[in-house]
Design a protein around this motif. Sequence first.
Motif, mmCIF file in Angstrom:
data_model
loop_
_atom_site.group_PDB
_atom_site.id
_atom_site.type_symbol
_atom_site.label_atom_id
_atom_site.label_comp_id
_atom_site.label_asym_id
_atom_site.label_seq_id
_atom_site.Cartn_x
_atom_site.Cartn_y
_atom_site.Cartn_z
ATOM 1 N N ASN A 1 -11.666 -10.619 20.869
ATOM 2 C CA ASN A 1 -13.015 -11.044 21.891
ATOM 3 C C ASN A 1 -14.503 -11.433 21.008
ATOM 4 O OD1 ASN A 1 -13.664 -8.340 21.889
ATOM 5 N ND2 ASN A 1 -14.558 -8.476 24.381
ATOM 6 N N GLY A 2 -14.426 -10.403 19.846
ATOM 7 C CA GLY A 2 -15.434 -10.652 18.979
ATOM 8 C C GLY A 2 -16.583 -10.420 19.279
ATOM 9 N N ALA A 3 -16.624 -9.782 20.766
ATOM 10 C CA ALA A 3 -18.072 -9.254 21.155
ATOM 11 C C ALA A 3 -19.348 -9.514 20.176
ATOM 12 C CB ALA A 3 -18.047 -7.872 22.427
ATOM 13 N N VAL A 4 -20.511 -9.440 20.768
ATOM 14 C CA VAL A 4 -21.484 -9.724 20.117
ATOM 15 C C VAL A 4 -22.787 -8.991 21.571
ATOM 16 C CG1 VAL A 4 -23.675 -10.484 19.398
ATOM 17 C CG2 VAL A 4 -21.928 -11.560 18.401
ATOM 18 N N VAL A 5 -23.102 -8.042 21.129
ATOM 19 C CA VAL A 5 -23.343 -7.519 22.217
ATOM 20 C C VAL A 5 -25.436 -7.189 22.085
ATOM 21 C CG1 VAL A 5 -21.714 -6.078 22.626
ATOM 22 C CG2 VAL A 5 -23.328 -4.859 20.725
ATOM 23 N N GLU A 6 -26.055 -6.895 22.546
ATOM 24 C CA GLU A 6 -27.222 -6.861 22.742
ATOM 25 C C GLU A 6 -28.176 -5.665 24.266
ATOM 26 O OE1 GLU A 6 -30.215 -9.737 23.510
ATOM 27 O OE2 GLU A 6 -28.724 -11.091 22.599
ATOM 28 N N PHE A 7 -27.503 -4.451 23.339
ATOM 29 C CA PHE A 7 -27.570 -3.163 24.601
ATOM 30 C C PHE A 7 -28.721 -1.991 24.561
ATOM 31 C CE2 PHE A 7 -23.168 -2.069 23.916
ATOM 32 C CZ PHE A 7 -22.243 -2.695 24.797
ATOM 33 N N PRO A 8 -29.528 -1.847 25.598
ATOM 34 C CA PRO A 8 -31.244 -1.638 25.298
ATOM 35 C C PRO A 8 -30.886 0.212 24.381
ATOM 36 C CG PRO A 8 -29.694 -1.270 27.733
ATOM 37 C CD PRO A 8 -28.655 -1.993 26.515
ATOM 38 N N TYR B 1 -23.518 -8.277 26.590
ATOM 39 C CA TYR B 1 -21.595 -7.917 25.776
ATOM 40 C C TYR B 1 -21.192 -9.375 26.413
ATOM 41 C CZ TYR B 1 -17.506 -6.559 24.700
ATOM 42 O OH TYR B 1 -16.156 -5.751 24.647
ATOM 43 N N ARG B 2 -21.609 -10.099 25.430
ATOM 44 C CA ARG B 2 -21.059 -11.858 25.073
ATOM 45 C C ARG B 2 -19.593 -12.228 23.883
ATOM 46 N NH1 ARG B 2 -24.451 -14.692 21.649
ATOM 47 N NH2 ARG B 2 -25.514 -13.038 20.939
ATOM 48 N N GLU B 3 -18.322 -12.216 25.061
ATOM 49 C CA GLU B 3 -17.341 -12.749 24.609
ATOM 50 C C GLU B 3 -16.702 -13.782 23.456
ATOM 51 O OE1 GLU B 3 -13.517 -11.813 26.720
ATOM 52 O OE2 GLU B 3 -13.479 -13.604 27.099
ATOM 53 N N THR B 4 -16.767 -14.124 22.335
ATOM 54 C CA THR B 4 -16.497 -15.226 21.121
ATOM 55 C C THR B 4 -16.392 -16.362 22.673
ATOM 56 O OG1 THR B 4 -16.402 -15.780 19.782
ATOM 57 C CG2 THR B 4 -14.386 -14.672 20.619
ATOM 58 N N PRO B 5 -15.918 -17.991 21.971
ATOM 59 C CA PRO B 5 -15.544 -18.257 22.935
ATOM 60 C C PRO B 5 -14.067 -19.253 22.624
ATOM 61 C CG PRO B 5 -17.280 -19.843 21.696
ATOM 62 C CD PRO B 5 -17.462 -18.360 21.802
ATOM 63 N N ASP B 6 -13.079 -19.817 23.397
ATOM 64 C CA ASP B 6 -11.995 -20.283 22.866
ATOM 65 C C ASP B 6 -11.304 -19.621 22.469
ATOM 66 O OD1 ASP B 6 -13.888 -22.762 23.643
ATOM 67 O OD2 ASP B 6 -14.370 -23.350 21.616
ATOM 68 N N ILE B 7 -11.089 -18.739 22.744
ATOM 69 C CA ILE B 7 -9.797 -17.436 22.541
ATOM 70 C C ILE B 7 -8.475 -18.067 22.043
ATOM 71 C CG2 ILE B 7 -9.670 -15.601 23.044
ATOM 72 C CD1 ILE B 7 -11.758 -13.597 23.694
ATOM 73 N N ALA B 8 -8.397 -18.217 23.436
ATOM 74 C CA ALA B 8 -6.518 -18.658 23.384
ATOM 75 C C ALA B 8 -6.303 -19.635 22.208
ATOM 76 C CB ALA B 8 -6.344 -19.579 24.254
ATOM 77 N N GLU B 9 -7.509 -20.440 22.165
ATOM 78 C CA GLU B 9 -6.956 -21.660 21.131
ATOM 79 C C GLU B 9 -7.448 -21.556 20.116
ATOM 80 O OE1 GLU B 9 -8.794 -21.521 23.937
ATOM 81 O OE2 GLU B 9 -8.603 -22.877 25.253
ATOM 82 N N ARG B 10 -8.300 -20.590 19.431
ATOM 83 C CA ARG B 10 -8.243 -19.595 18.651
ATOM 84 C C ARG B 10 -7.128 -19.696 17.406
ATOM 85 N NH1 ARG B 10 -14.267 -17.949 18.763
ATOM 86 N NH2 ARG B 10 -13.825 -16.894 16.523
ATOM 87 N N LEU B 11 -6.574 -18.255 18.630
ATOM 88 C CA LEU B 11 -5.996 -17.461 18.313
ATOM 89 C C LEU B 11 -4.332 -18.219 18.151
ATOM 90 C CD1 LEU B 11 -5.624 -14.883 21.096
ATOM 91 C CD2 LEU B 11 -5.976 -14.299 18.578
ATOM 92 N N GLN B 12 -4.475 -19.565 19.247
ATOM 93 C CA GLN B 12 -3.018 -20.558 18.520
ATOM 94 C C GLN B 12 -3.404 -21.394 17.494
ATOM 95 O OE1 GLN B 12 -3.039 -22.848 21.914
ATOM 96 N NE2 GLN B 12 -2.148 -20.633 23.250
ATOM 97 N N GLN B 13 -4.746 -21.437 17.148
ATOM 98 C CA GLN B 13 -4.488 -22.537 15.717
ATOM 99 C C GLN B 13 -4.404 -21.394 14.620
ATOM 100 O OE1 GLN B 13 -8.691 -24.594 15.697
ATOM 101 N NE2 GLN B 13 -7.969 -25.681 12.932
ATOM 102 N N SER B 14 -5.303 -20.263 14.492
ATOM 103 C CA SER B 14 -5.044 -19.386 13.412
ATOM 104 C C SER B 14 -3.400 -18.937 13.105
ATOM 105 C CB SER B 14 -5.809 -18.142 13.795
ATOM 106 O OG SER B 14 -6.245 -17.503 12.269
ATOM 107 N N ALA B 15 -2.543 -18.775 14.168
ATOM 108 C CA ALA B 15 -2.141 -18.380 13.989
ATOM 109 C C ALA B 15 -0.451 -18.985 13.568
ATOM 110 C CB ALA B 15 -1.113 -17.312 15.258
ATOM 111 N N GLN B 16 -0.776 -20.580 13.650
ATOM 112 C CA GLN B 16 -0.002 -21.500 13.572
ATOM 113 C C GLN B 16 0.357 -21.074 12.203
ATOM 114 O OE1 GLN B 16 -1.234 -25.049 14.338
ATOM 115 N NE2 GLN B 16 1.166 -26.575 14.330
ATOM 116 N N ASN B 17 2.490 -21.469 11.594
ATOM 117 C CA ASN B 17 2.736 -20.803 10.770
ATOM 118 C C ASN B 17 2.700 -19.996 9.955
ATOM 119 O OD1 ASN B 17 3.800 -23.880 11.341
ATOM 120 N ND2 ASN B 17 1.958 -24.464 10.577
ATOM 121 N N ARG B 18 2.056 -18.430 10.836
ATOM 122 C CA ARG B 18 1.302 -17.224 9.958
ATOM 123 C C ARG B 18 1.483 -16.008 10.359
ATOM 124 N NH1 ARG B 18 -4.767 -17.277 9.843
ATOM 125 N NH2 ARG B 18 -4.080 -14.973 8.320
ATOM 126 N N ILE B 19 2.258 -16.581 12.393
ATOM 127 C CA ILE B 19 2.448 -15.141 12.908
ATOM 128 C C ILE B 19 2.973 -15.477 14.230
ATOM 129 C CG2 ILE B 19 0.546 -14.250 13.532
ATOM 130 C CD1 ILE B 19 1.677 -11.383 12.934
#
Length: 245
Positions: free
Chosen positions: A165-172, A214-232
């Motif tokens: 989820n590539g989380a970016v945070v801004e905790f107090p 706490y901010r989750e990175t966007p488009d997780i499923a699509e990015r996973l599929q694109q990055s994993a293609q022909n690799r894993i």
Amino acid sequence: MFLQKLPWAGIRVLSGETSIAIDPMFHFPAKFGSSHEELFPLDEFGHADAVFVTHHHEDHFDPRAIAAYYGASIPVYVPQESVRHMTDTPLTNIQGVSLGQQIEIGELTITAGFSVDGFGDPQVSWIVEGGGKKLIHSGDTLWHGYWWKLSKAYGPFDAACLPVNGAVVEFPGMIPSGQPITLTPEQAVAAAVVLQANVLVPIHFRAVHHPPVYRETPDIAERLQQSAQNRIKLAILQSKEILPL
């Protein structure tokens, strides 16, 4: 060996008559607002002979749920350095584990491996072997230089359960960095490739997105599929879904 997906970062591993849970959670941390995925009582997933916790953060260590659904006396294995953070709980059998130490639970052998926490707290990966199969669960690790050592010491793996989820945070009280404290989808794919994993099972996404804390990175499923293609191979599981290894 079978891998069952629990919400958020949790999994349950079954081999023969033995089952363990890693980072099971039911009580959602209030600081993150409301969960964006359904949470289930842990007993809906079946029994566990032991619980393994990657680190003491409340979205990975839920002592109330562990005690309520598995029993207060169930063995709970945690990084040795985390034991001091786990004193005020209903659990009566918390055991610290050192890096490289092996634990035998029925038909499974579990080893504490490298992991690096986004806040510098103690954290381990759990390497689980049984029935001729092997998987790794890496909590909410960020990118680090231990992937090659893990691969050499313990690989190849039948499955790698990695945060995405590539989380970016801004905790107090903390100076915002703008940098992810967990693996991004692309980094998770790269780590799984280095680990010589047969399949990447994404964990640590969906439930928590509560800007600006706490901010989750966007488009997780699509990015996973694109990055994993022909690799894993990629297995994006729903809670309660079971993956045979």
